[in-house]
Write an enzyme that holds these catalytic residues in place. Structure first.
Site, PDB file in Angstrom:
ATOM      1  N   ASP A   1      -2.126   0.386   6.777  1.00  0.00           N
ATOM      2  CA  ASP A   1      -3.083  -0.107   5.840  1.00  0.00           C
ATOM      3  C   ASP A   1      -2.675  -1.512   5.263  1.00  0.00           C
ATOM      4  OD1 ASP A   1      -4.608   2.402   5.993  1.00  0.00           O
ATOM      5  OD2 ASP A   1      -3.994   2.998   3.882  1.00  0.00           O
TER       6      ASP A   1
ATOM      7  N   ASP B   1      -2.442   1.464  -6.945  1.00  0.00           N
ATOM      8  CA  ASP B   1      -0.888   1.371  -6.746  1.00  0.00           C
ATOM      9  C   ASP B   1      -0.108   0.891  -7.608  1.00  0.00           C
ATOM     10  OD1 ASP B   1      -0.747   1.608  -3.483  1.00  0.00           O
ATOM     11  OD2 ASP B   1      -2.775   0.695  -4.086  1.00  0.00           O
TER      12      ASP B   1
ATOM     13  N   GLU C   1       1.897   5.410   0.016  1.00  0.00           N
ATOM     14  CA  GLU C   1       1.581   6.635   0.061  1.00  0.00           C
ATOM     15  C   GLU C   1       2.242   7.522  -0.856  1.00  0.00           C
ATOM     16  OE1 GLU C   1      -1.149   7.259   1.891  1.00  0.00           O
ATOM     17  OE2 GLU C   1      -1.294   5.200   2.491  1.00  0.00           O
TER      18      GLU C   1
ATOM     19  N   HIS D   1      -4.519   5.780   6.136  1.00  0.00           N
ATOM     20  CA  HIS D   1      -3.546   6.470   5.250  1.00  0.00           C
ATOM     21  C   HIS D   1      -2.216   6.537   5.520  1.00  0.00           C
ATOM     22  CE1 HIS D   1      -6.980   7.608   2.596  1.00  0.00           C
ATOM     23  NE2 HIS D   1      -7.400   8.313   3.399  1.00  0.00           N
TER      24      HIS D   1
ATOM     25  N   ASP E   1       0.809  -1.205  -0.006  1.00  0.00           N
ATOM     26  CA  ASP E   1      -0.103  -0.046   0.004  1.00  0.00           C
ATOM     27  C   ASP E   1       0.826   1.461   0.088  1.00  0.00           C
ATOM     28  OD1 ASP E   1      -3.138   0.765   0.482  1.00  0.00           O
ATOM     29  OD2 ASP E   1      -1.732   2.347   1.641  1.00  0.00           O
TER      30      ASP E   1
END
Length: 296
Positions: free
Chosen positions: A271, A208, A111, A266, A109
């Site tokens: 996550d 992603d 960011e 987030h 995941d």
């Protein structure tokens, strides 16, 4: 016909306080003369589905204990209703489940840099991966690095508020190219590049690996490793298992399975932990994960 509940995506129900460790509720699906299906407990060895849980399940399911449409529909409806009343979250950790198609799931995941209105190009600033054993659904290894953005090196206040990532966490960190090299080293060290080992990435959505990573790699002129080109979209997997689309992503999936949200929304690594927990819960309900991405 006798079935283990998880073979139809049905939570294995165990009594939280009174049941012995490892006890397993097993159902017998009986049909009456009209062809309707009903749920009944089946004793196997010393393990019995208790009258407490049976009455509780019947109360939750109501009229869905009888289904003229047969077992699959019965189980689809019943699973959602039981999960909504906490059965999914309280099932025993030792309940067996059908084998998965993969030896390992690689939960990822990202960011990325962001703002309102959105900045372009976005750049990955957190790169976490959890190696999830496909047999036990337990986390075996973690890869986690922060990444130095180069096009927009200064994080915006919006980005920090959303992700919890402050400037000091990315300043002086490796570039994306360096992080990708370290990912490859980690994959090799974990035995994930062995052709006899089946693994696949898992993400919450397609962004992603369909948009973010290939887009940034194209911008920087970097190749994308083949192992990043197939994945499982957890939202799609959840919708197949539960019969409803998780509009709000992890929050909806945790709520639908009566799971507590782990950490901060987030945060990439948090996550990933939530994704892994949701996968484990679905696996224990009998769900078999399959690739959802289309070939590049």
């Amino acid at each position: 016909m006798c079935i283990y509940p998880q073979h139809w995506g049905f939570p294995a129900l165990t009594e939280p306080s009174a049941s012995p460790a490892g006890s397993l509720g097993i159902f017998e699906v009986r049909r009456d003369a009209s062809g309707c299906s009903m749920l009944a407990p089946l004793q196997t060895g010393a393990a019995r589905f208790s009258s407490y849980l049976l009455s509780r399940a019947r109360k939750v399911l109501g009229s869905h204990l009888f289904s003229p449409c047969g077992v699959p529909e019965f189980c689809s409806i019943s699973t959602r209703k039981l999960a909504a009343h906490g059965f999914g979250a309280s099932m025993a950790a030792m309940v067996p489940f059908p084998p998965q198609r993969y030896h390992y799931f690689l939960v990822l995941d990202f960011e990325a840099t962001c703002d309102k209105p959105q900045i372009h190009p976005q750049e990955i600033i957190e790169f976490p991966i959890l190696k999830l054993n496909g047999r036990t659904m337990e986390i075996e290894s973690t890869f986690h690095m922060y990444v130095q953005p180069v096009v927009h090196p200064q994080l915006t206040p919006f980005c920090t508020e959303l992700t919890g990532i402050i400037q000091a966490m990315v300043d002086g960190q490796p570039s994306l190219q360096q992080v990708l090299e370290r990912v490859d080293e980690w994959m090799a060290k974990e035995g994930l590049l062995d052709p006899n080992v089946k693994s696949i990435f898992v993400t919450c959505g397609d962004w992603d690996l369909k948009v973010m990573l290939p887009g940034q790699c194209q911008y920087l002129g970097l190749p994308v490793a083949d192992y990043f080109k197939q994945w499982i979209n957890l939202k799609k997997a959840y919708s197949f298992a539960m019969g409803c689309w998780p509009k709000n992503g992890l929050l909806d999936m945790n709520k639908g399975l009566s799971l507590q949200h782990i950490g901060r929304p987030h945060s990439g690594i948090d996550d990933c932990k939530n994704i892994a927990n949701i996968m484990k819960t679905l696996a224990y309900q009998g769900f078999i994960f399959k690739q959802t991405s289309k070939p590049f």
